[in-house]
Design an enzyme around this catalytic site. Sequence first.
Site, short mmCIF file in Angstrom:
data_model
loop_
_atom_site.label_atom_id
_atom_site.label_comp_id
_atom_site.label_asym_id
_atom_site.label_seq_id
_atom_site.Cartn_x
_atom_site.Cartn_y
_atom_site.Cartn_z
N ILE A 182 0.82 -1.22 0.00
CA ILE A 182 0.00 0.00 0.00
C ILE A 182 0.85 1.27 0.00
CG2 ILE A 182 -2.04 -1.04 1.05
CD1 ILE A 182 -1.16 -0.04 3.75
N GLY A 183 2.17 1.11 0.15
CA GLY A 183 3.04 2.27 0.12
C GLY A 183 4.48 1.86 -0.10
N GLY B 80 8.59 3.53 -0.52
CA GLY B 80 9.47 4.68 -0.48
C GLY B 80 10.92 4.26 -0.55
N VAL C 234 5.24 -0.27 2.95
CA VAL C 234 4.13 -0.47 3.90
C VAL C 234 3.15 -1.43 3.25
CG1 VAL C 234 2.30 0.60 5.25
CG2 VAL C 234 4.43 1.85 4.85
N LYS D 144 5.11 -1.99 8.37
CA LYS D 144 6.11 -1.09 7.79
C LYS D 144 7.47 -1.79 7.85
CE LYS D 144 6.12 3.28 8.99
NZ LYS D 144 6.37 4.53 9.79
N ASP E 132 6.70 16.04 15.52
CA ASP E 132 6.53 16.13 14.05
C ASP E 132 5.05 16.11 13.68
OD1 ASP E 132 7.29 16.35 11.40
OD2 ASP E 132 7.61 14.19 11.13
#
Length: 446
Positions: A23-24, A26, A31, A46, A144
């Site tokens: 789903i992700g 980088g 992820v 993750k 953050d």
Amino acid sequence: MKEIAAMNLNLKKLDKYQLIRLIGQGSTGNVYQGYDPFSGNEVAIKTFEPTRSIPAEERALFEKLFLQEASLAGKLKHPHIVETYDASVEGEHPYIVMEFVNGTTLAPYTQPGALLPIEQVVQIVFKCCKALEYAQSMGIIHCDIKPANIMLTEAGEVKISDFGAALHINCDRTQILGVCSPNYMSPEQMSDETPNHQTDIYSLGVVLYALLTGRLPHQSDTLFGLIRAIKEDTPENVRVLRPEAPLHVALATHKALEKSLERRYCSWNQFADDLISGSLSDSARTRRRFSHAGPSLLVDHYTEAVKFYRIRSLSILQDFSDITLWELVRISDWNQIKPGCTLIHEQSRGDDFFILIEGEACVSKGQRMLSMLGAGEVMGEMAHINAGSLRSASVNITKPSIVMRIPSASLKTASVELQNNFNRLFLKSLVDRLGAANNLIAALLA
């Protein structure tokens, strides 16, 4: 951390966790949506697998972030924080297992053409205040806070994520610098001062400003210019950019954005209370309009944030944690009831019980009045304790009232903590009533 092997995107399993889909993706990892066969829950997984093109210094930084987030496994349990369930950092494929959130971040809702209703924005930020207050109580400052780290589920729920840059107050570990988003950093962060919870308050103030106006309070084409603006410039008034914003919301936004720590909110409670106080005034006006219309559901007028605020102030619920109060908000029904209505009928069946949030009620048996009840008192709990029994008395509303109904069936399936809190409350109530009865008998015999 051991040398990391390249992740096979066709991998179907990590230890006990089944990988459903990517789903992700980088430069530092992936992820996945996954499945935990032990709990039966969907999870987010993750992984840490930086590409070889990342410089060694950056790789070390992201490894620290990953380990920091992994260290929170099982530590933060709050309905508005993405929970970290499990982590493995020593194997060939390090990973973190988190709560799966079906939704999106707040980032799209900071654009001028996609702003959320102000009431929803207030509720989102109120929930974030309470979640970050909880994190602070656990010794953690997020450091953050930004729209990309706040999730909005398809059901409209709020979840704060990504504690990788967090500062642990009671730990020797220092904050990991160089990873925060400059647009959401506080003046003290720009000056390399040690962050505290007021740093998160400022950052959440920037999020609130962006959600209300569709723009940032400080903008510049250069990093140097942005730093100068954050440290020196006054943001444009929220109500100039969004005139329909209530005054109390605008004032709360600008106080959260104060450059001076002395003038900025010093506690999450103050920030949350100022946000919601005006909403209560609006609801009071709504109640007056409906005061002669009979029982009216307040669902359209009371957000979850307002309900939480109301019950948090009740003395009988002071021993309930914020987490259990959010749960209580979700399982309860709220009604406005006009004078003359009977809430509970003597000799009727039913095991739900009620808490009088505001107003007045009369307890009677036959033609005899037993007592008058005010805000913060429980009604009908004996029928809940003795399931299936008939109601022993009637409860009639004598003033315009707001009543919270707790369905017995919902409480029985609620968390053990919430059930135990009510059991202790009921026990104290029985002891108090027994003491009052003994005093009455003693007075009659004197």
